[in-house]
Design a protein around this motif. Structure first.
Motif, mmCIF file in Angstrom:
data_model
loop_
_atom_site.group_PDB
_atom_site.id
_atom_site.type_symbol
_atom_site.label_atom_id
_atom_site.label_comp_id
_atom_site.label_asym_id
_atom_site.label_seq_id
_atom_site.Cartn_x
_atom_site.Cartn_y
_atom_site.Cartn_z
ATOM 1 N N GLY A 1 0.799 -1.209 0.126
ATOM 2 C CA GLY A 1 0.028 -0.051 0.129
ATOM 3 C C GLY A 1 0.967 1.412 0.279
ATOM 4 O O GLY A 1 0.773 2.453 -0.762
ATOM 5 N N ALA A 2 2.299 1.557 0.456
ATOM 6 C CA ALA A 2 3.133 2.416 0.772
ATOM 7 C C ALA A 2 3.479 2.488 -0.497
ATOM 8 O O ALA A 2 3.900 3.785 -0.994
ATOM 9 N N GLY A 3 3.889 1.316 -0.853
ATOM 10 C CA GLY A 3 4.523 1.686 -1.913
ATOM 11 C C GLY A 3 3.447 2.097 -3.094
ATOM 12 O O GLY A 3 3.985 2.657 -4.018
ATOM 13 N N ARG A 4 2.558 1.794 -3.602
ATOM 14 C CA ARG A 4 1.282 2.683 -4.392
ATOM 15 C C ARG A 4 0.995 4.240 -4.458
ATOM 16 O O ARG A 4 1.711 4.613 -5.463
ATOM 17 N N ALA A 5 1.615 4.062 -3.005
ATOM 18 C CA ALA A 5 0.974 6.270 -2.616
ATOM 19 C C ALA A 5 2.675 6.315 -3.281
ATOM 20 O O ALA A 5 1.751 7.157 -3.749
ATOM 21 N N VAL A 6 3.440 5.547 -2.655
ATOM 22 C CA VAL A 6 4.468 6.352 -3.072
ATOM 23 C C VAL A 6 4.949 6.458 -4.474
ATOM 24 O O VAL A 6 5.237 7.658 -4.921
ATOM 25 N N GLY A 7 5.092 5.653 -5.218
ATOM 26 C CA GLY A 7 4.852 5.274 -6.711
ATOM 27 C C GLY A 7 4.160 6.150 -7.501
ATOM 28 O O GLY A 7 4.309 6.569 -8.879
ATOM 29 N N ALA A 8 2.433 6.538 -6.761
ATOM 30 C CA ALA A 8 2.008 7.596 -7.775
ATOM 31 C C ALA A 8 2.286 8.173 -7.670
ATOM 32 O O ALA A 8 2.296 9.209 -8.414
ATOM 33 N N THR A 9 2.463 8.935 -6.164
ATOM 34 C CA THR A 9 2.960 10.823 -6.665
ATOM 35 C C THR A 9 4.339 10.599 -7.034
ATOM 36 O O THR A 9 4.754 11.937 -7.795
#
Length: 460
Positions: A214-222
Motif C-alpha cells: 500500500g505504501a509503495g502504491r502511494a509513493v509510486g503514484a506520487t
C-alpha cells in the motif's frame, strides 16, 4: 503537531516521545540537503570514502548502545540487533571501497560507429533523494540506501517508520558526526500523510521506499505524477522448495531460521514451504518440532530466540490470517496463538498445513513467525505453487539434482534464487523483486547506479 512515540513491544511501555517536525524545520532540512550537493562533489571519491569509513568506525564503536536501542524499539533479539549494526558497518566500507569502480563509466571501443572521435558514458548523482524506510531493520535498511547514495554524491533525507524514532534520530545524525557536510543526510520526523508534499518538492530528485504494498502504491503514484525516479522494495511471500534429493536436516534447520529471523518480520523471510510428497511427512514433523522448541521471551536476553512482534496491529494482522485459515479447514501443526506472556505483542512460532486457495494465507504476506506448508507431487507442481503468488522477491530451492537446480534458476519468478540456503541480502549482490514486490534494485553495482544520471558524452 503529532507526537511520535517509541514503544517497547515487549511490554507496551513508552520509551521516548518526539514532537513531529514543523514545516519550517522540514524546509530547513531540504534546503541544507540541496546545499550539500556541491560540497559532496568537492570532496571527491577519496574524501567521501574517508568519511564513509569514519561513519562505519563510529557505528561499530557504539554497537552495544545502538543494538540495545534497536531491540528495545522493535523487539529483535539482541544478537540479531548486534549483527545488524555490524552488517551496516560492513556495507559502508563496501561502498567506500567500490563506489568509484562501480561508477567509472566506460569508453566506447569503436566511436567511429557513432561518427565520433570519442564517446563515453558517465554516472552523475541525481541530487537529493528521499528515503521512506521501515522499522524491521531500522539501521541496515537505511544504510543500504545511504551508503551508495552518499558515495555517488547524492544527498539524502530520511522519513523513517514512526515506531522507531530513536533509531531514526541516531542514523539521521550519524553521517554528520562522521564529518559529512551539514545536510548531506538527515532525518525528518514526520507522519506518512506529509510524505507526498516532500516528494513533490522540486529539490527532491528521486525517492526510494521499502515497505508495504500500500505504501509503495502511494509513493509510486506520487513519484510518477511528478516524473521522479523511484525504487520500491515491497512485500514478499517467498517460497522455500524442498525436493527429495535435498539434505533434509540442513533444509529443516535453515527453514526454521528463514521463517523466524527478525521474529518473522522480514520481506525476505521464507513464508511458503513447498515440500515434495516423498519427504513431506518427515519435513513437516521435524519443522514443527523445531519451531515449537524456540525460546520466546525478552529480546534483550541473549537466550531468547523469538521476541515480540513490533506493533500491536502487526500481531492482530497475523492473528486474522491464522484464524481465517483455521476456520476454513487448515491444520495447525504447532503454535497458532499468542504467547503465554501477558505483556507485549508476542505470537508463537506457527506451522500451518492443508492451505487451500480460498484462504487469505495462500496469497497474502504473513508478517510474523507463521509458516505455510504445501505438499507437492513433482518439480512441475512445486514451481507452479511457488509462482502462483502476486509477489516475487526472494526464493530458496533445496535439491542436489543439477537438472532440477538449473530449471529452478530459470523458472522461479523472483528477484533472487538461493540454492540450498536461505535468501539473504549481501552488499555484493543486487537486491529487489518483481511483480508486486516492487521494482529497481538496491546494493551491489546495480544499487548505486539507481540514483545516477547515466550520461552519454559524444565528441565530434
Amino acid at each position: 503537531m503529532t507526537t511520535i512515540r517509541s514503544i517497547d513491544p515487549s511490554t507496551g511501555v513508552q520509551l521516548a516521545a518526539f514532537e513531529e517536525d514543523s514545516e519550517e524545520f522540514v524546509e530547513s532540512r531540504l534546503a541544507a540537503a540541496a546545499a550539500a550537493i556541491p560540497q559532496l562533489a568537492e570532496l571527491g571519491w577519496d574524501g567521501r570514502a574517508g568519511l564513509m569509513r569514519a561513519a562505519a568506525d563510529l557505528i561499530e564503536s557504539e554497537i552495544d548502545e545502538l543494538a540495545a536501542v534497536i531491540t528495545a524499539e522493535m523487539g529483535k533479539p539482541i544478537a540479531q540487533s548486534r549483527a545488524e549494526v555490524s552488517k551496516s558497518a560492513y556495507g559502508m566500507r563496501f561502498y567506500a571501497d567500490n563506489a568509484e569502480k562501480f561508477l567509472a563509466g566506460r569508453e566506447l571501443d569503436n566511436p567511429e560507429a557513432v561518427s565520433a572521435s570519442a564517446a563515453r558514458t558517465r554516472f552523475e548523482p541525481l541530487g537529493v533523494v528521499l528515503a521512506v524506510m521501515p522499522w524491521n531493520y531500522p539501521i541496515w535498511q537505511v544504510v543500504r540506501f545511504a551508503a551508495p547514495a552518499l558515495m555517488a554524491g547524492n544527498a539524502g533525507v530520511l522519513k523513517h517508520a514512526s515506531n522507531v524514532p530513536q533509531s531514526a534520530v541516531y542514523i539521521g545524525e550519524l553521517f554528520t558526526r562522521a564529518g559529512f557536510p551539514h545536510g548531506a543526510f538527515s532525518t525528518l520526523l514526520i507522519g506518512s500523510r506529509r510524505v507526498e508534499a516532500v516528494i513533490r518538492d522540486p529539490r527532491i530528485a528521486a525517492v526510494t521506499l521499502t515497505g508495504s504494498e500500500g505504501a509503495g502504491r502511494a509513493v509510486g503514484a506520487t513519484a510518477g505524477d511528478v516524473l521522479k525516479k523511484a525504487v520500491l522494495e515491497l512485500g514478499g511471500s517467498d517460497p522455500f522448495i524442498v525436493m527429495p534429493s535435498a539434505e533434509l536436516d540442513a533444509a529443516v534447520a535453515t527453514a526454521v531460521t528463514a521463517r523466524t529471523s527478525n521474529n518473522g518480520q522480514a520481506c525476505i523471510n521464507a513464508k511458503r514451504f513447498i515440500v515434495h510428497e516423498d519427504v513431506y511427512d518427515d519435513f513437516a514433523r521435524l519443522f514443527a518440532e523445531r519451531m515449537a522448541a524456540l525460546v520466546i521471551g525478552n529480546p534483550a536476553d541473549p537466550a531468547t530466540q523469538i521476541g515480540p512482534l513490533a506493533t500491536e496491529s502487526g500481531r492482530e494482522d497475523v492473528e486474522v490470517l491464522v484464524e481465517d485459515a483455521r476456520e476454513k479447514g487448515a491444520t495447525i501443526l504447532t503454535g497458532g496463538r499468542r504467547g503465554d506472556r501477558e505483556d507485549g505483542w508476542f505470537y508463537e512460532p506457527t506451522v500451518i498445513a492443508d492451505i487451500t486457495t480460498d484462504m487469505r494465507l495462500y496469497e497474502e504476506e504473513a508478517f510474523g513467525p507463521v509458516a505455510s506448508l504445501y505438499k507437492v507431487s513433482s518439480l512441475e507442481h512445486a514451481l507452479t505453487v511457488a509462482n502462483d503468488s502476486p509477489f516475487g522477491l526472494g526464493s530458496a530451492f533445496w535439491s542436489n539434482d543439477a537438472e532440477e537446480i538449473a530449471r529452478a534458476e530459470r523458472e522461479i519468478e523472483a528477484g533472487a534464487v538461493f540454492v540450498n540456503g536461505m535468501t539473504i541480502s549481501y552488499a555484493e549482490l543486487p537486491f529487489g523483486g518483481i511483480k508486486r514486490s516492487g521494482f529497481g534494485r538496491e546494493l551491489s553495482m546495480e544499487g548505486i547506479r539507481e540514483f545516477c544520471n547515466i550520461k552519454t558524452v559524444w565528441v565530434a
